[in-house]
Motif scaffolding. Structure first.
Motif, short mmCIF file in Angstrom:
data_model
loop_
_atom_site.label_atom_id
_atom_site.label_comp_id
_atom_site.label_asym_id
_atom_site.label_seq_id
_atom_site.Cartn_x
_atom_site.Cartn_y
_atom_site.Cartn_z
N PHE A 1 0.84 -1.20 0.00
CA PHE A 1 0.00 0.00 0.00
C PHE A 1 0.88 1.25 0.00
O PHE A 1 0.65 2.19 -0.77
N TYR A 2 1.90 1.25 0.84
CA TYR A 2 2.85 2.38 0.85
C TYR A 2 3.54 2.51 -0.51
O TYR A 2 3.80 3.62 -0.98
N GLU A 3 3.83 1.38 -1.14
CA GLU A 3 4.48 1.39 -2.46
C GLU A 3 3.61 2.11 -3.48
O GLU A 3 4.10 2.90 -4.29
N ASP B 1 -6.97 5.68 -4.51
CA ASP B 1 -6.45 4.95 -5.68
C ASP B 1 -5.69 3.70 -5.23
O ASP B 1 -5.77 2.64 -5.87
N ALA B 2 -4.98 3.81 -4.11
CA ALA B 2 -4.22 2.67 -3.60
C ALA B 2 -5.17 1.54 -3.18
O ALA B 2 -4.87 0.36 -3.39
N GLN C 1 -6.95 -3.97 -4.86
CA GLN C 1 -7.98 -4.89 -5.34
C GLN C 1 -7.66 -5.37 -6.75
O GLN C 1 -7.70 -6.57 -7.05
N LYS C 2 -7.37 -4.43 -7.65
CA LYS C 2 -7.19 -4.77 -9.05
C LYS C 2 -5.92 -5.56 -9.32
O LYS C 2 -5.92 -6.54 -10.06
N VAL C 3 -4.83 -5.12 -8.70
CA VAL C 3 -3.53 -5.73 -9.00
C VAL C 3 -3.32 -7.02 -8.22
O VAL C 3 -2.95 -8.05 -8.78
N LEU D 1 -6.28 -1.57 5.25
CA LEU D 1 -4.92 -1.08 5.02
C LEU D 1 -4.91 0.44 4.98
O LEU D 1 -4.02 1.09 5.53
N ASN D 2 -5.89 1.02 4.33
CA ASN D 2 -5.98 2.48 4.24
C ASN D 2 -6.12 3.09 5.64
O ASN D 2 -5.47 4.08 5.97
#
Length: 457
Positions: A97-99, A109-110, A115-117, A128-129
């Motif tokens: 998430f930090y990345e 967006d993160a 989710q997507k990646v 995580l957010n």
């Protein structure tokens, strides 16, 4: 060329998310930079990852991570299952998430990228957010700081799920006295070593085992060896049967600020099954002793213990919340190497519902750190909750690997955190060897530290 995933540890770890025992024959073939085919017991599927959002994966990690995602996608298709953490098998999902945020993406967006990646579920991506928000201003410190970890390898009994270095204190009285003396020397020499190089102590954490299993004399001797000045100072008192008013007073006198009193469950029958030698009443007594002296308090619970129902867990969780400790840590049961339950069959199918209940019923608490382990029930996580402004700095910086850890005691692992690398040094696990080879091994440890630190000064 096809890869048999059983010959590749990282790909095999993905398959282990889906299979508790035997794993089918799975082969991965890379067809292009972002294209793969996967065969699962002869069923072949194709996977192409051309979408722009996959570019968030750093180029040096892209082939490896896309390979794992391809195996995950193929096994989802084959089994009809998905996992709460998607294709992730690592300990620290917050790092990804930090990345994303370092790549210039917003936190929302993160969440979407996780989710997507990586196929992380929405509920986990949102957690995580929230953790990143809670960690704001508490993660990054200059390299002048370090944390001190001290390990006590003694307890009253060995819990069935325990994999740590821990021996029954009543059988080790002579040894424990000798161990504490050497441990105090290691602490003193380690602090002097780092102070001489301009390093400043950020926090102290004494863990185990159970530090409060030590007698009052040994506990005083240990705490006296650590010179603190108003910093966060945690001492685990995880076994309530080892906690007395006198030991709490000793901890207070020597500057301890945070105490972990860990029931794991408030179900008497479960306590007996997992071989903890205390009662629910002893937990409440121990909690009161610590609370009366004004410590910040953490309480641990385990979700997924043998035969516990969702209702059992809810009683424990709500019972702890009612006490309003400053931190609550909820662990999903992990059948680790070295534990008595390592080879036991099956798992508690209610664990996912237990964790979901926690995430939906945090009340005044915020999630502030999280980590995962292998063989964890439901492929879930361990999560730390905190009341506002009561986050444990040691837990955050150690888990996010942003501050070096100087670790003392048998089996303790030090980590020197640099800008681009982390150097680890593990003390010998065997307590007898720790004692008999103390001088030689401490010299070797400091030579390792010198090779890293003195070159960077």
């Amino acid at each position: 060329m096809s890869i048999d995933i059983k010959t590749n540890t990282e790909l095999l770890d993905v398959a282990k998310l889906f299979y508790y025992g035997d794993i089918p024959n799975v082969y991965l073939t890379q067809l292009g930079e972002r294209a793969f085919s996967v065969s699962v017991d002869g069923k072949v599927t194709s996977h192409v990852y051309d979408d722009d959002f996959y570019s968030v994966i750093p180029l040096e990690h892209r082939a490896q991570r896309l390979s794992k995602i391809a195996v995950y996608d193929a096994l989802c298709d084959y089994t009809g299952k998905t996992m709460p953490w998607g294709a992730l098998t690592g300990v620290r999902p917050t790092k990804l998430f930090y990345e994303c945020m370092r790549a210039g993406f917003s936190s929302s967006d993160a969440v979407s990228l996780m989710q997507k990646v990586y196929r992380v579920s929405l509920s986990r991506a949102e957690i995580l957010n929230r953790i990143i928000v809670a960690q704001h201003g508490k993660v990054d410190y200059s390299d002048r700081y370090y944390n001190l970890y001290v390990h006590i390898p003694y307890c009253t009994t060995r819990c069935s799920y325990c994999s740590f270095i821990s021996m029954p204190i009543d059988k080790c009285k002579d040894q424990s006295s000798q161990y504490v003396k050497l441990l105090c020397d290691e602490i003193k020499q380690s602090v002097e070593f780092f102070s001489a190089r301009g390093k400043k102590l950020l926090s102290v954490y004494i863990g185990g085992g159970t530090p409060t299993a030590l007698g009052e004399t040994e506990l005083k001797e240990l705490l006296r060896a650590i010179d603190v000045n108003g910093i966060e100072y945690t001492c685990e008192a995880g076994r309530p049967d080892t906690v007395t008013k006198e030991k709490c007073s000793i901890m207070k006198d020597y500057g301890v600020t945070r105490v972990c009193v860990n029931p794991q469950t408030l179900n008497e029958n479960t306590l007996k099954k997992i071989e903890r030698s205390h009662s629910v009443k002893q937990f409440f007594d121990a909690y009161k002793y610590a609370s009366d002296l004004g410590f910040d308090i953490n309480c641990d619970l385990i979700a997924g213990l043998e035969d516990e129902t969702l209702d059992d867990f809810i009683v424990s969780y709500n019972g702890i919340k009612e006490l309003a400790p400053h931190n609550i840590t909820v662990h999903s049961l992990s059948k680790k190497n070295g534990s008595a339950i390592r080879y036991s069959e099956g798992e508690n199918n209610g664990t996912t519902a237990m964790l979901d209940y926690v995430l939906s019923n945090m009340g005044a608490y915020n999630p502030y750190y999280l980590y995962r382990q292998k063989r964890q029930a439901g492929n879930l996580e361990n999560i730390g909750l905190s009341l506002p402004k009561k986050e444990c700095i040691n837990n955050i910086t150690t888990m996010e690997e942003t501050v070096s850890v100087v670790a003392c005691g048998a089996g303790a692992i030090s980590k020197l955190v640099g800008k681009n690398s982390i150097v680890r040094h593990a003390n010998v696990r065997d307590v007898g060897l720790y004692i008999s080879e103390y001088d030689y091994r401490l010299k070797s440890k400091h030579e390792c530290f010198s090779n890293v630190l003195d070159k960077s000064l």
